[in-house]
Design a protein around this motif. Sequence first.
Motif, mmCIF file in Angstrom:
data_model
loop_
_atom_site.group_PDB
_atom_site.id
_atom_site.type_symbol
_atom_site.label_atom_id
_atom_site.label_comp_id
_atom_site.label_asym_id
_atom_site.label_seq_id
_atom_site.Cartn_x
_atom_site.Cartn_y
_atom_site.Cartn_z
ATOM 1 N N ALA A 1 0.852 -1.201 0.000
ATOM 2 C CA ALA A 1 0.000 0.000 0.000
ATOM 3 C C ALA A 1 0.885 1.249 0.000
ATOM 4 O O ALA A 1 0.705 2.159 -0.823
ATOM 5 N N GLU A 2 1.827 1.285 0.910
ATOM 6 C CA GLU A 2 2.713 2.447 0.978
ATOM 7 C C GLU A 2 3.561 2.559 -0.288
ATOM 8 O O GLU A 2 3.786 3.643 -0.817
ATOM 9 N N SER B 1 1.966 4.150 -3.383
ATOM 10 C CA SER B 1 1.935 5.609 -3.321
ATOM 11 C C SER B 1 3.350 6.199 -3.440
ATOM 12 O O SER B 1 3.581 7.156 -4.178
ATOM 13 N N ALA C 1 4.660 6.463 -6.971
ATOM 14 C CA ALA C 1 3.896 7.244 -7.955
ATOM 15 C C ALA C 1 4.748 8.346 -8.570
ATOM 16 O O ALA C 1 4.480 8.812 -9.670
ATOM 17 N N THR D 1 -2.375 -0.718 -4.713
ATOM 18 C CA THR D 1 -3.451 0.108 -5.254
ATOM 19 C C THR D 1 -4.806 -0.527 -4.931
ATOM 20 O O THR D 1 -5.756 0.149 -4.553
ATOM 21 N N LEU E 1 -5.896 -0.185 -1.223
ATOM 22 C CA LEU E 1 -6.248 1.180 -0.820
ATOM 23 C C LEU E 1 -7.495 1.689 -1.537
ATOM 24 O O LEU E 1 -7.979 2.785 -1.251
ATOM 25 N N SER E 2 -8.015 0.925 -2.466
ATOM 26 C CA SER E 2 -9.079 1.468 -3.304
ATOM 27 C C SER E 2 -10.407 1.476 -2.557
ATOM 28 O O SER E 2 -10.627 0.709 -1.619
ATOM 29 N N ALA E 3 -11.271 2.400 -2.989
ATOM 30 C CA ALA E 3 -12.570 2.570 -2.336
ATOM 31 C C ALA E 3 -13.307 1.241 -2.329
ATOM 32 O O ALA E 3 -13.319 0.523 -3.312
ATOM 33 N N TYR F 1 -10.646 -0.649 1.101
ATOM 34 C CA TYR F 1 -9.733 -0.012 2.054
ATOM 35 C C TYR F 1 -9.911 -0.548 3.470
ATOM 36 O O TYR F 1 -8.949 -0.951 4.125
ATOM 37 N N TYR G 1 -6.642 -2.476 4.258
ATOM 38 C CA TYR G 1 -5.672 -1.578 4.884
ATOM 39 C C TYR G 1 -6.006 -1.303 6.349
ATOM 40 O O TYR G 1 -5.153 -1.433 7.234
#
Lengths: 493, 501
Positions: free
Chosen positions: A321-322, A325, A328, A370, A373-375, A378, A382
């Motif tokens: 997850a980290e 990001s 990116a 990704t 973390l996605s809607a 999450y 996460y």
Amino acid sequence: MTGLTDLGLIAIRDGVAKGEFTAVEVAQAFNAAVAEAQEALNAFIVTTPEAALAAAEKVDATRAAGKELGKLAGVPIGMKDLFATKGVQTSAASKILEGFTPQYESTVSQKLWDAGAGMLGKLNLDQFAMGSSNESSAFGPAISPWRRKGDTAALTAGGSSGGSSAAVAARLCPAATGTDTGGSIRQPAAFTGISGIKPTYGRCSRWGIVAFASSLDQAGPMAHDVADCALMLEAMAGFDPKDATSLDMPVPDWSALLNADLKGKKVGIPREYRIEGLNADVAKAWDDGIAWLKDAGAEVLDISLPHSKYALATYYIIAPAEASSNLARYDGVRYGLRDLPDGANLQEMYAATRAAGFGAEVKRRILIGTYVLSAGFYDAYYTQAQKVRTLISRDFEEAFKQCDVILAPTAPTPAFALGEKSNPLDLYLGDVFSVPASLAGLPAMSVPAGLSSDGLPLGLQIIGRPFDEQGVLNAGLAIEQRAQFSAKPEKWW
Amino acid sequence: MAESTYRIQGATGEWEVVIGLEVHAQVTSNAKLFSGSATAFGAEPNSQVSLVDAAMPGMLPVPNMECIRQAVRTGMAIEAAINKWSRFDRKNYFYADLPQGYQISQLYHPLVGEGSLTIEADEKAGIPEPKVIGIERIHVEQDAGKLMHDQHPTMSYVDLNRSGVALMEIVSRPDMRSPAEAGAYLSKLRQIVRYVGSCDGNMDQGSMRADVNVSVRRPGDEFGTRTETKNVNSVRFVMAVVESEAKRQVALIEDGGKVVQETRLYDPDKNETRSMRSKEDAHDYRYFPDPDLLPLVLDDAFLEECRASLPELPDAKRARYVDGLGLSAYNAGVLTNDVDTARWFEALLAATASAQNKPEADVAKQAANWLLSEFFGALNKLGKDLSTSPISPEGAAELLALVGNGTISGSIAKQVLEKMLETGDAAGVIVEREGLKQNSDTGAIEAVIAEILTKNADKVEQYRGGKEALFGFFVGQTMKAMQGKANPQIINELLKKALAG
């Protein structure tokens, strides 16, 4: 001068200080060893013999002038290619950063240079430190100098700091930097018969280290023995106002305070680490370790870390997850690789650049990260992983009410052959003993304990309370003194 | 509370408008939110960019506590709850003006919680009573850079000067019901941040901009579906967006259509909004706590300093001007409207009181009237304002003191002011040099009056016969004969005596 490369960090530092040999002689010896082994071991991505010499000349001049020498004066080291080094390519073993030359120096590497160390080169690693075997490096894996008895199959030097472990084990450098996110210092150290410590999260500044998973990444030393690790860690650690997660605490004199007498100390043995089908050699090394620590005066007791079984799953949610990001920023806009197909728009440039610049394992983790973390996912992934992470930390807090340090294997097996583990999950499972301490931010080190039945090094892991690197190092030293590990890879390169 | 009567007249009846504003205000600070780079407006492209702002590998954010302090002070000024524990989250999306690939913001735990502000009654604008507008939260976040599409035929350029600059996002409740209320809210918010000093409020430089959320409903119904019009950069445009967007929505609904939740852009030239992207292509921002930053924990000492450093706020100041200084509500409103005017007025007031050795309350009206009816006009003629005024409050106080102690008359003061603006000389110097001192020599004035009464015996006759309006004529003649320099009060007294015979 061949004998020089057999010396460890403190021996070199002391020899230079006493005038037994010059820093330049040391640098030349290691430069030669590096050059000779590069093709076979692929430990370095970039070699910098002139930087090693320049630093050595400075040390010799300082000594000749009668001025005070730094803590690591005259010691040439290898720098994992995750640390930004001013004017020297910093690639994170990726195509996307190939040719990237920072105009800044990471805090940790700067501290090492300030202490008088010199740089032999930038060491190979798993791409963006994602991997346990070095096979995800865009420049091919570092090869372990070790071989199984009667076998010439190329073995992994571990990962992600596999270039570091290969180079130290093959005596291409007396010590090297590593970084550890889920075991990336400890596992390669265990696989190659050297020592390595991941300090408490926040001890070493992360400023200038290419980020993998910010809440887990920690730099640490990898060297021949515990004392060398202690001294090098002193030079690396310290508060850095440029890193908001840096610990604002004084750095203890770990090396001066080393003490292998464990009388009055309690060592916890986590029962959950006795996993089914544990490699017999590893199990025996663990038993040996228990005996050695008792011999050093410690009381050994059973402890429970009940959430250990969730540690791997938790780690493989939080770290990707980290990472998804953190990575990116590699988008082809400002630096590094840019793949701009004819007529491509911005989105297409991103896609082409990242497709060409990231390796398969990095892409896999970006996708996992990704996704979690996605809607809609999450909370299930996460948020849940963060809760479990808290529980794992609490397990350790409870355990450390009973014991001072914890003893466990570093890895469930000795080093494996390159290409042997083709399923990523098999590789992930190899992190089972190392990720819990990472998730809890605890200091943990690996020290050599002996050889497996087919002649490969085995490591034992000591985990300590937050900020108690001293307790970890002391227990490591007690094992080191009793294990009497003196085996070296036979030179075949 | 009287509700707004603003309605959109549709073909099928009346519609009520519901408005909420998300205002982005750039925090006044020498450095960016997470780096030491400068933040000046109008600098050379990419001249204010650190390694952190450009998101170089291994760079880390470190919070700039001055930015946090300014946001906390702003929160205190709207009487909001300050969260002693807050946290930064990453908002992930790819764009060329966003070097990190994420914006550091605060979604889950903002720095400032619930607060409010009051907009003033404005009968003409359809706001019959003061109205409280709720503010849901203020959080701090990084600004993005800027893309320039007009520098090269086939490429876009990126300017990262703004990248990482600290913004406060101030989110209102959907409490506004007319363009006038939305305009008044934004003006009030701008007034407050300028008083606090947390944002310069320069909307034309982009220091303050609003995302305007608009929906329509039948009066009293549930909220309708809202649209969000992005980056509106003036009070006038906000009001225009509300009106045009509300009308568009009404027409759409009455045509049998449905309002879709979407992001829109305002085109001031056409005075209309157009769709930017709909909810379907909305980004999944994958918010999560920034692992490079620890939670932001504020201690009592920090909060106390924030509170202690708050200036007197506009509402309190206006009330004091009326109750304490005896100014009219209108004058108090004008003087407190902008913090720079209030500051100038207060400097003038202090200097005037000290020059005349009187309490401020005794000279406040004189100072206020002069500032509003004389000085603003004179500055205006020169195309200047208070910030570029060639006359300091102290210089103006000297002029007012000359009037106050009878050295010059009010009309001479006007001439002196003009000369001051022209030459930059002090009032006293000008009065002395030009011989403008008022004549209070009763003997001399009596002599002039006697002469005038003799010359105008017929008018004296008429006056004494009851045509008292002629008094002004005699005053004027006397003043004229004395080149305007006679003390008008003394003229009045002596004339009355003389005319009484």
